[in-house]
Design an enzyme around this catalytic site. Structure first.
Site, mmCIF file in Angstrom:
data_model
loop_
_atom_site.group_PDB
_atom_site.id
_atom_site.type_symbol
_atom_site.label_atom_id
_atom_site.label_comp_id
_atom_site.label_asym_id
_atom_site.label_seq_id
_atom_site.Cartn_x
_atom_site.Cartn_y
_atom_site.Cartn_z
ATOM 1 N N CYS A 56 23.389 20.192 38.517
ATOM 2 C CA CYS A 56 24.583 19.692 39.198
ATOM 3 C C CYS A 56 24.812 20.350 40.550
ATOM 4 O O CYS A 56 25.405 19.734 41.446
ATOM 5 C CB CYS A 56 25.815 19.854 38.309
ATOM 6 S SG CYS A 56 25.875 21.399 37.423
ATOM 7 N N ASP A 88 29.292 23.970 32.936
ATOM 8 C CA ASP A 88 29.747 23.797 31.561
ATOM 9 C C ASP A 88 28.633 23.414 30.598
ATOM 10 O O ASP A 88 28.625 23.829 29.441
ATOM 11 C CB ASP A 88 30.861 22.744 31.503
ATOM 12 C CG ASP A 88 32.179 23.275 32.039
ATOM 13 O OD1 ASP A 88 32.153 24.299 32.740
ATOM 14 O OD2 ASP A 88 33.219 22.669 31.772
ATOM 15 N N ASP A 130 31.870 20.669 36.849
ATOM 16 C CA ASP A 130 33.239 20.397 36.413
ATOM 17 C C ASP A 130 34.319 21.211 37.112
ATOM 18 O O ASP A 130 35.208 20.666 37.761
ATOM 19 C CB ASP A 130 33.355 20.648 34.907
ATOM 20 C CG ASP A 130 32.496 19.700 34.097
ATOM 21 O OD1 ASP A 130 31.733 18.929 34.698
ATOM 22 O OD2 ASP A 130 32.578 19.747 32.862
ATOM 23 N N LYS A 131 34.301 22.534 36.976
ATOM 24 C CA LYS A 131 35.402 23.348 37.477
ATOM 25 C C LYS A 131 35.305 23.605 38.968
ATOM 26 O O LYS A 131 36.292 23.979 39.608
ATOM 27 C CB LYS A 131 35.471 24.689 36.730
ATOM 28 C CG LYS A 131 35.562 24.541 35.228
ATOM 29 C CD LYS A 131 36.657 23.588 34.798
ATOM 30 C CE LYS A 131 36.602 23.273 33.316
ATOM 31 N NZ LYS A 131 35.368 22.606 32.870
ATOM 32 N N CYS A 201 26.457 15.664 35.395
ATOM 33 C CA CYS A 201 26.354 14.775 34.229
ATOM 34 C C CYS A 201 26.857 13.377 34.567
ATOM 35 O O CYS A 201 27.901 13.217 35.192
ATOM 36 C CB CYS A 201 27.137 15.357 33.068
ATOM 37 S SG CYS A 201 26.528 16.969 32.532
ATOM 38 N N GLU A 453 35.805 24.571 25.941
ATOM 39 C CA GLU A 453 35.566 23.192 25.525
ATOM 40 C C GLU A 453 34.791 23.189 24.216
ATOM 41 O O GLU A 453 34.034 24.106 23.931
ATOM 42 C CB GLU A 453 34.772 22.433 26.593
ATOM 43 C CG GLU A 453 35.568 22.201 27.863
ATOM 44 C CD GLU A 453 34.787 21.421 28.908
ATOM 45 O OE1 GLU A 453 33.597 21.123 28.679
ATOM 46 O OE2 GLU A 453 35.371 21.107 29.953
ATOM 47 N N SER A 479 35.276 18.604 26.288
ATOM 48 C CA SER A 479 34.453 18.115 27.383
ATOM 49 C C SER A 479 34.820 16.673 27.689
ATOM 50 O O SER A 479 35.283 15.925 26.824
ATOM 51 C CB SER A 479 32.975 18.188 26.977
ATOM 52 O OG SER A 479 32.179 17.400 27.825
#
Length: 577
Positions: A56, A88, A130-131, A201, A453, A479
């Site tokens: 990612c 993640d 994600d974060k 993702c 998660e 998630s």
């Protein structure tokens, strides 16, 4: 590119570039090959979350170079720097996940400190996992500098046996393997083909949800979030973002001019209609907090409740981010929302134009497969729903995208676990029963610490074919790839003595996503009796270091699990120093 002149007297970089007293500073700049002309231009921080942890973020370093080209072409001096990322997918299912949510705030903090320390005038932020997306946007709003966000792009889907596969399939395959429904060889083949490129993702999980948010909230250029990471067009969006931030400096359009209550509401609409991650209900309040705007989980869920769900994306639907991009992306989605009167059109965007003006430029029609017409949605209400009741006075959240109305009501006896590992071992050993509500507590922001998660556990349940036969609630998170009746963000968390801390095996829990209710069949006096007898929070092993600091500072999930007082307490304005 037109010639521009900028008044350095109103820009923070003057503190390191102008006047005789800054000769030592300029000597450092000459040491790096920066010209005299470049020294006296506006300075733009180009921040990336590049690392080699996962696909990612792996392309962000290269993408930053195209941003720098755009800044230079438009009369600015770009300075690249990096910050951390916790990915993640790698952190999932073990102790590493405690670092995930804490990394969001660490990203915001480190970007803030870098910008302040070097007096950069504006920020282009690139993020991939994600974060890192909300963390970068939080820094932009906290500093209130001219800012443009750009997503690193999604991963391409893998192909196996004639269908697209993604990492969610691999997590769920673990459950099938444990249940004896998949051989070692089949699992080995799947893990080798599921992730064929750089990028985040591919489903509408947290990264792609927050990428859509970046456009809807106005911090990213229209359609910039859609192209997969390997696509050449990512470079064009990077260069355009570098030019755009120089336009914002010229017009003195700052991040809080863009991020307003109305733009936050626009962003929540897009989370809902795309069946986005429940983490949107955590990150939108955190971004709002940086602007001093009251916008908590209940406000987000009010919008979710009356927003139609009409974008057919995994995990609840059939398609991935690449398909959404090819169908016209977020601009087409927002144009459909506008048809229903669900978009504030007067919000300013990173282009300097309003959202309405940008949507006027959209000429793509819905395809009816990935993006449905808003008047004929998949379901009339959003793909994410808020719950409230005597089990969660501060609220909870569940993704219902892909669930029928009948599947959105569940009642059963509690099976209580004190942590995720305990629950995962029980699931692996199938030490649970159909009809139960699995309760995982002590996983909240402070109690975890880190609000982990639970994808490993939920994916294992789905892989065992039990995803619709049990429910799961937690004061932790899920998630964006989670599916089934899985309720997260239950607040107050167990560490604060919330009702989830008082549950016992066999207590009957009712979850009703249609009515927005989460309750336990216990009278108030019994809950009060249990609270009086409660022994206090479970002792933590994290008594030093970053997780200890996080646990001391973090607030509840309802307000975004934030770690500082926010813009309401602000006295020092960075851009006006």
């Amino acid at each position: 590119m037109k010639n521009r002149t900028f008044d350095k007297a109103r820009l923070p970089s003057r503190h390191v570039t102008e006047g005789p007293a800054r000769a030592p500073h300029r000597s450092y700049f000459y040491a790096m090959g920066i010209s005299e002309a470049e020294i006296h231009q506006p300075w733009v921080g180009v921040a990336t979350c590049w690392n080699e942890a996962a696909p990612c973020n792996i392309a962000l370093n290269r993408q930053a170079q195209s941003v720098k080209m755009g800044v230079k072409a438009a009369g600015g001096t770009p300075r690249e720097f990096t910050t951390i990322t916790v990915t993640d997918g790698i952190a999932m299912g073990h102790e590493g996940m405690r670092s995930s949510l804490a990394s969001r705030d660490a990203i915001a903090d480190t970007v803030e400190l870098t910008m302040r320390g070097h007096c950069y005038d504006a920020l282009v932020g690139l993020a991939g996992c994600d974060k890192s997306l909300p963390g970068m946007m939080m820094a932009m709003v906290r500093l209130n500098v001219p800012s443009v966000f750009i997503y690193g792009g999604s991963i391409l889907p893998g192909r196996l046996n004639g269908r697209d596969v993604v990492v969610q399939d691999v997590f769920e395959a673990v459950g099938k393997h444990q249940a004896g429904q998949m051989s070692d060889a089949e699992l080995d083949i799947l893990e080798r083909v599921a992730c064929p490129s750089a990028g985040a993702c591919g489903g509408q999980y947290t990264a792609n949800t927050m990428a859509c948010v970046s456009e809807a909230i106005g911090l990213a250029l229209p359609n910039s979030s859609g192209a997969p990471a390997p696509y050449e067009s990512r470079d064009q969006y990077g260069e355009a973002s570098g030019v755009a931030v120089m336009n914002l400096i010229e017009k003195n359009i700052r991040a809080r001019d863009i991020v307003t209550l109305k733009s936050l509401e626009n962003a929540a609409r897009v989370v809902a209609c795309t069946g986005g991650s429940t983490n949107g209900g955590l990150h939108l309040p955190a971004i709002a907090h940086e602007a001093g705007i009251d916008f908590d989980l209940f406000d987000v869920c009010d919008i979710f409740r009356d927003t139609p769900y009409f974008v057919n994306l995994r995990p609840g639907g059939d398609y991935v981010a690449k398909d959404l991009y090819e169908a016209g992306g977020v601009p087409v989605v927002m144009r459909e929302l506008r048809k229903a009167g669900l978009i504030h059109e007067d919000c300013i965007t990173a282009t300097g134009r309003t959202m309405g003006e940008e949507l006027d430029l959209v000429d793509r029609a819905v395809d009816g497969k990935v993006i449905y017409p808003v008047e004929a949605p998949i379901t009339p209400t959003g793909g994410v729903v808020g719950l409230k009741g005597n089990l969660a006075p501060d609220g909870a959240i569940v993704k219902v995208a892909g669930m029928s109305a009948a599947e959105q009501v569940f009642s059963g006896p509690a099976r209580v676990f004190e942590c995720e590992e305990e629950a995962f071992e029980a699931v692996k050993a199938r030490k649970y029963r159909e009809g139960e509500v699995l309760v995982i507590r002590n996983e909240g922001p402070a109690g975890g610490p880190g609000m982990r998660e639970m994808l490993a556990t939920t994916a294992a349940l789905s892989g065992q074919g039990m995803g619709k036969k049990v429910a799961l609630i937690t004061d932790g998170r899920f998630s964006g790839a989670t599916r089934g009746f899985c309720v997260g963000h239950v607040g107050p968390e167990a560490a604060e003595g919330g009702p989830i801390a008082l549950l016992k095996d066999g207590d009957v829990i009712t979850l009703d996503a249609v009515k927005g209710v989460i309750s336990v069949a216990l009278p108030e006096d019994e809950l009060a009796r249990r609270k009086a007898a409660w022994a206090g929070p479970r002792p933590t092993e994290y008594t030093s270091g970053a997780l200890w600091k996080y646990a001391q500072l973090v607030g509840g999930a309802r307000h975004g699990a934030v770690t500082h007082p926010g813009a309401k307490a602000e006295r020092h304005v960075y851009m006006d120093q």
